[in-house]
Design a protein around this motif. Structure first.
Motif, PDB file in Angstrom:
ATOM      1  N   ASP A   1       0.824  -1.205   0.000  1.00 44.29           N
ATOM      2  CA  ASP A   1       0.000   0.000   0.000  1.00 44.29           C
ATOM      3  C   ASP A   1       0.860   1.259   0.000  1.00 44.29           C
TER       4      ASP A   1
ATOM      5  N   ASN B   1       2.002   1.870  -3.495  1.00 43.98           N
ATOM      6  CA  ASN B   1       0.956   1.922  -4.509  1.00 43.98           C
ATOM      7  C   ASN B   1       0.563   3.381  -4.803  1.00 43.98           C
ATOM      8  N   PRO B   2       0.710   3.848  -6.053  1.00 47.01           N
ATOM      9  CA  PRO B   2       0.353   5.239  -6.362  1.00 47.01           C
ATOM     10  C   PRO B   2      -1.143   5.518  -6.273  1.00 47.01           C
ATOM     11  N   ASN B   3      -1.968   4.480  -6.251  1.00 47.47           N
ATOM     12  CA  ASN B   3      -3.408   4.679  -6.077  1.00 47.47           C
ATOM     13  C   ASN B   3      -3.795   4.853  -4.620  1.00 47.47           C
ATOM     14  N   VAL B   4      -2.852   4.626  -3.724  1.00 48.52           N
ATOM     15  CA  VAL B   4      -3.048   4.877  -2.292  1.00 48.52           C
ATOM     16  C   VAL B   4      -2.404   6.229  -1.986  1.00 48.52           C
ATOM     17  N   VAL B   5      -3.220   7.222  -1.718  1.00 47.94           N
ATOM     18  CA  VAL B   5      -2.709   8.574  -1.484  1.00 47.94           C
ATOM     19  C   VAL B   5      -2.209   8.683  -0.042  1.00 47.94           C
TER      20      VAL B   5
ATOM     21  N   ARG C   1       0.887  10.783  -4.151  1.00 43.43           N
ATOM     22  CA  ARG C   1       0.780   9.389  -4.580  1.00 43.43           C
ATOM     23  C   ARG C   1       2.103   8.654  -4.366  1.00 43.43           C
TER      24      ARG C   1
ATOM     25  N   ARG D   1      -2.339   6.747   5.190  1.00 39.07           N
ATOM     26  CA  ARG D   1      -3.160   6.697   3.988  1.00 39.07           C
ATOM     27  C   ARG D   1      -4.293   7.707   4.118  1.00 39.07           C
TER      28      ARG D   1
ATOM     29  N   ASP E   1     -15.602   1.627  -7.121  1.00 38.41           N
ATOM     30  CA  ASP E   1     -15.109   2.237  -8.357  1.00 38.41           C
ATOM     31  C   ASP E   1     -15.317   1.331  -9.560  1.00 38.41           C
ATOM     32  N   THR E   2     -15.391   0.033  -9.332  1.00 40.97           N
ATOM     33  CA  THR E   2     -15.439  -0.942 -10.413  1.00 40.97           C
ATOM     34  C   THR E   2     -16.551  -1.959 -10.146  1.00 40.97           C
TER      35      THR E   2
END
Length: 280
Positions: free
Chosen positions: A149, A152-156, A171, A206, A261-262
């Motif tokens: 995590d 991970n760039p999707n975890v700000v 990110r 996070r 999101d998906t």
């Protein structure tokens, strides 16, 4: 693992309004606000969770009549806003104007794809602006457990000062350990001795995408010029920091439930609610 900064004692929030922006179009999940979750449209699920907070009122800021109708059918207050807003903040600013919210009125933005949002977290984020009069915004974060995590760039990530005010959101993995870049450096068994003496209990954080605003600031925010850091990171909250506004951060003890999101996220949330016996 804690962050190392002591969370301030909880403060009862002043009266506040929850605004839930809801946009019908979604690239990864068409008609997302209307997706069925245990017998109710997702946006209604989100509103019902928010209604369990101490909010004075909960309002959906919709961009389509279909969302408005779904809310009305289930007794949820909703407003119709313009379809062409560039961001959720623009939609919220319009909703503030429609509701007559201004000045120091407190608004909490709960995303319309967070059907498992903890009502207590909404209250904590609202209370930040009463506790930190210098802040224009409030938000939340929790300690990161895994290196995956952290990288991970999707975890700000967010870095705070001693008063739990945000220094920066990114990110990128921040703060970065110069000497232990290949390790989860904040785990005590992996922490370098030189770091342990000053950073015991410290962990990267996070960011959780829930915000409180002073309504006067929120109505002005869309007019602030975008920040270079905002463009690079694709993080709208960096615009506030760039222009000198302070963002207070509540450190939550645990991670919030998953957002949607998906299609895979949607099935995950449906399964969680089914286990909780919330299917109608």
């Amino acid at each position: 693992m804690s962050h190392g900064v002591q969370p301030p004692a909880s403060t009862s929030p002043s009266a506040f309004t929850v605004l839930i922006p809801a946009r019908l179009a979604s690239t990864r999940l068409p008609n997302k606000p209307l997706a069925d979750i245990a017998g109710l449209p997702m946006v209604v699920r989100v509103a019902q969770r928010a209604q369990q907070s101490k909010a004075e009122r909960v309002v959906v800021a919709a961009d389509d009549e279909l969302i408005l109708q779904a809310c009305q059918q289930h007794g949820v207050h909703a407003l119709l806003t313009d379809k062409d807003h560039a961001s959720g903040s623009d939609r919220l600013a319009q909703a503030c104007a429609q509701l007559g919210l201004q000045g120091d009125d407190i608004v909490v933005n709960v995303q319309g794809d967070e059907p498992l949002m903890d009502p207590a977290l909404i209250d904590e984020v609202a209370a930040l602006l009463s506790a930190h009069t210098e802040a224009s915004m409030g938000t939340a974060a929790h300690a990161i457990a895994s290196q995956a995590d952290y990288l991970n760039p999707n975890v700000v990530k967010v870095v705070l000062d001693a008063r739990n005010m945000a220094h920066y959101f990114s990110r990128a993995p921040i703060p970065w350990s110069r000497d232990q870049s290949d390790l989860a450096w904040w785990h005590e068994e992996q922490m370098a001795p030189a770091v342990r003496s000053t950073s015991a209990g410290f962990a990267p954080l996070r960011h959780v995408g829930i915000y409180s605003y002073r309504a006067g600031f929120l109505r002005q925010f869309p007019q602030l010029p975008p920040a270079p850091t905002e463009a690079v990171e694709a993080l709208e909250q960096l615009r506030a920091l760039w222009h000198g506004h302070r963002i207070a951060v509540h450190i939550a003890a645990t991670a919030p439930g998953p957002g949607v999101d998906t299609p895979e996220d949607l099935e995950k949330v449906r399964a969680i609610l089914a286990l909780q016996g919330q299917a109608r």
